[in-house]
Design an enzyme around this catalytic site. Structure first.
Site, PDB file in Angstrom:
ATOM      1  N   THR A 194       0.823  -1.209   0.000  1.00  0.00           N
ATOM      2  CA  THR A 194       0.000   0.000   0.000  1.00  0.00           C
ATOM      3  C   THR A 194       0.855   1.257   0.000  1.00  0.00           C
ATOM      4  O   THR A 194       0.633   2.177  -0.802  1.00  0.00           O
ATOM      5  CB  THR A 194      -0.945   0.001   1.212  1.00  0.00           C
ATOM      6  OG1 THR A 194      -1.927  -1.031   1.042  1.00  0.00           O
ATOM      7  CG2 THR A 194      -1.658   1.343   1.358  1.00  0.00           C
TER       8      THR A 194
ATOM      9  N   ASN B 165      -5.520  -8.794  -8.255  1.00  0.00           N
ATOM     10  CA  ASN B 165      -5.502  -9.487  -6.979  1.00  0.00           C
ATOM     11  C   ASN B 165      -6.753 -10.316  -6.717  1.00  0.00           C
ATOM     12  O   ASN B 165      -6.767 -11.155  -5.818  1.00  0.00           O
ATOM     13  CB  ASN B 165      -5.328  -8.474  -5.841  1.00  0.00           C
ATOM     14  CG  ASN B 165      -6.449  -7.455  -5.805  1.00  0.00           C
ATOM     15  OD1 ASN B 165      -6.660  -6.736  -6.779  1.00  0.00           O
ATOM     16  ND2 ASN B 165      -7.157  -7.359  -4.706  1.00  0.00           N
TER      17      ASN B 165
ATOM     18  N   GLN C  58       1.044  -8.787  -6.642  1.00  0.00           N
ATOM     19  CA  GLN C  58       0.619 -10.171  -6.848  1.00  0.00           C
ATOM     20  C   GLN C  58       1.451 -10.911  -7.892  1.00  0.00           C
ATOM     21  O   GLN C  58       1.204 -12.090  -8.157  1.00  0.00           O
ATOM     22  CB  GLN C  58      -0.866 -10.222  -7.243  1.00  0.00           C
ATOM     23  CG  GLN C  58      -1.816  -9.775  -6.159  1.00  0.00           C
ATOM     24  CD  GLN C  58      -1.824 -10.694  -4.943  1.00  0.00           C
ATOM     25  OE1 GLN C  58      -1.295 -11.803  -4.987  1.00  0.00           O
ATOM     26  NE2 GLN C  58      -2.425 -10.236  -3.860  1.00  0.00           N
TER      27      GLN C  58
ATOM     28  N   SER D 252       5.472  -6.391  -2.220  1.00  0.00           N
ATOM     29  CA  SER D 252       5.217  -6.580  -0.794  1.00  0.00           C
ATOM     30  C   SER D 252       5.745  -7.934  -0.360  1.00  0.00           C
ATOM     31  O   SER D 252       5.507  -8.944  -1.025  1.00  0.00           O
ATOM     32  CB  SER D 252       3.719  -6.479  -0.507  1.00  0.00           C
ATOM     33  OG  SER D 252       3.450  -6.661   0.863  1.00  0.00           O
TER      34      SER D 252
ATOM     35  N   HIS E  92       5.098  -9.916   2.345  1.00  0.00           N
ATOM     36  CA  HIS E  92       4.262 -10.962   2.954  1.00  0.00           C
ATOM     37  C   HIS E  92       3.424 -11.717   1.926  1.00  0.00           C
ATOM     38  O   HIS E  92       2.764 -12.687   2.266  1.00  0.00           O
ATOM     39  CB  HIS E  92       3.394 -10.392   4.075  1.00  0.00           C
ATOM     40  CG  HIS E  92       2.187  -9.636   3.624  1.00  0.00           C
ATOM     41  ND1 HIS E  92       0.919 -10.169   3.664  1.00  0.00           N
ATOM     42  CD2 HIS E  92       2.053  -8.388   3.144  1.00  0.00           C
ATOM     43  CE1 HIS E  92       0.046  -9.267   3.226  1.00  0.00           C
ATOM     44  NE2 HIS E  92       0.720  -8.184   2.903  1.00  0.00           N
TER      45      HIS E  92
ATOM     46  N   CYS F 295      -8.327  -6.425   1.773  1.00  0.00           N
ATOM     47  CA  CYS F 295      -8.591  -5.058   2.220  1.00  0.00           C
ATOM     48  C   CYS F 295     -10.076  -4.738   2.223  1.00  0.00           C
ATOM     49  O   CYS F 295     -10.512  -3.814   2.910  1.00  0.00           O
ATOM     50  CB  CYS F 295      -7.862  -4.060   1.312  1.00  0.00           C
ATOM     51  SG  CYS F 295      -6.077  -4.293   1.268  1.00  0.00           S
TER      52      CYS F 295
END
Length: 389
Positions: free
Chosen positions: A70, A149, A178, A198, A200, A327
């Site tokens: 984000t 996503n 992704q 990202s 994680h 989200c």
């Protein structure tokens, strides 16, 4: 529990956890400090940045470490748009972007920018022709998601980059959250100026992200402060998270092709089983061999049935899947992605996402298929009651 929600987050790799703990225990000093412990932490941070450069064929200075996807998206979009506002205030994105991207463009619109949202077809893909038509003399930024996503559609990033090379005044941002670690990424070859990732999502720790910022790009920082990260992100760097994240990324890239082939085979296996269930409709590209579809995502709908009912019924059987983006998974409104793809409201409101990971094999996929079959049989009478009202 069988966990099929890897698009939302992944289980950290044991080696990554060990690295995270070791760095937290041994290298706790501030990497900006001038004493020996600070210099040691600074060298670790520099080594992680150098590895990022080697992994993607860039310089180490072109990578900024953030708190996650984000922040990377917001820094890229807002930072590039505000830095270029003296040249123009027209920006372009697609109608099916992640909420973190969508919010950034909504904020720009509130600040006087004009946003063009490119439509998508019934598999969720933009048209390069429509992108070309949308470009204006005052366009300064195009932002596109590499892999959607929710439905897993792969956007034509290479073709978009080729087009945008003809417009050197336009910055090109790609949300790769992704796709990073799952699909080949060629930043230089594709003409990408900004690329978000990202940790994680690829078995790294939460709270760490990456942003590629092509050399020469100007960004307005979101977080001022002590001048860390090349002046683009103030605050003490998360050295343990960064080192562990880059290790997770390296491991993902080393096995990327084999993992993609295995997940594509598992997706195909599940698709063949779901063909026996007419109640479930595949969203996006159903052909697992298509270059338009990411190998690790399968999205389906049970029109007329609330997806959370199916999610909880599967959870009772020891299986975890999701509805849409984590989200917005608690938002009961129909999926904006599926609506943009032209699907009717019952289908857009009944979406379910299955996303594969390293721990899955044919046996676990068969268990998921059997559980889905059992849940559909259980809910079928309920569906008739709903549709008769």
């Amino acid at each position: 529990m069988l966990y099929f929600d890897h698009c939302a987050s992944t289980p950290p790799h044991p080696e990554v956890i060990r690295t995270l703990v070791e760095v937290m225990e041994r290298h706790y000093a501030n990497p900006s400090s001038i004493h020996r412990l600070g210099l040691d932490a600074g060298r670790l941070l520099g080594g992680a940045r150098e590895l990022m450069g080697r992994l993607f064929g860039t310089t180490s200075e072109e990578w900024v470490f953030t708190s996650g996807g984000t922040e990377s998206n917001q820094l890229a979009i807002k930072g590039a748009a505000y830095a270029a506002k003296h040249r123009g205030k027209h920006v372009i994105t697609s109608a099916t972007e992640h909420p973190s991207v969508r919010e950034a463009f909504e904020r720009l619109a509130a600040d006087g920018f004009e946003v063009t949202y490119l439509p998508v077809n019934d598999v969720g893909m933009i048209s390069i022709g429509q992108l070309q038509e949308a470009i204006r003399p005052d366009t300064t930024l195009v932002s596109l998601m590499h892999v959607n996503n929710e439905v897993g559609t792969i956007q034509p990033i290479e073709e978009a980059g080729k087009l945008l090379r003809q417009h050197p005044g336009i910055s090109f941002h790609v949300d790769g959250v992704q796709s990073i670690g799952k699909l080949p990424i060629r930043l230089r070859e594709w003409g990408v100026d900004l690329f978000s990732g990202s940790a994680h999502k690829l078995r790294g720790p939460k709270g760490t992200g990456f942003l590629y910022v092509r050399s020469g790009m100007r960004l307005e920082p979101l977080l001022g402060g002590g001048g860390q990260e090349g002046g683009l992100r103030g605050g003490t760097p998360n050295v343990p998270g960064i080192v562990a994240s880059v290790k997770a990324l390296r491991m993902a890239l080393e096995s990327q092709q084999e993992r993609a082939e295995r997940m594509r085979a598992l997706r195909t296996r599940l698709l063949l089983r779901l063909q026996q269930l007419p109640e479930l409709i595949i969203n996006g590209e159903a052909d697992s061999l298509s270059v338009k579809q990411a190998p690790h995502i399968l999205h389906l709908s049970y029109p007329g049935m609330k997806p959370e009912v199916i999610v909880h019924a599967l959870e009772e059987r020891g299986i975890i899947i999701s509805t849409k983006s984590a989200c917005s998974s608690r938002d009961e409104r129909p999926s904006e992605v599926l609506l943009a793809m032209g699907y009717p409201i019952p289908r857009a409101a009944g979406g379910l996402r299955v996303s594969f990971g390293d721990e899955h094999d044919e046996a676990t996929v068969d268990r998921l298929a059997e559980a889905l079959e059992a849940v559909v049989r259980l809910l079928k009478p309920l569906e008739r009651g709903i549709t008769s009202k």
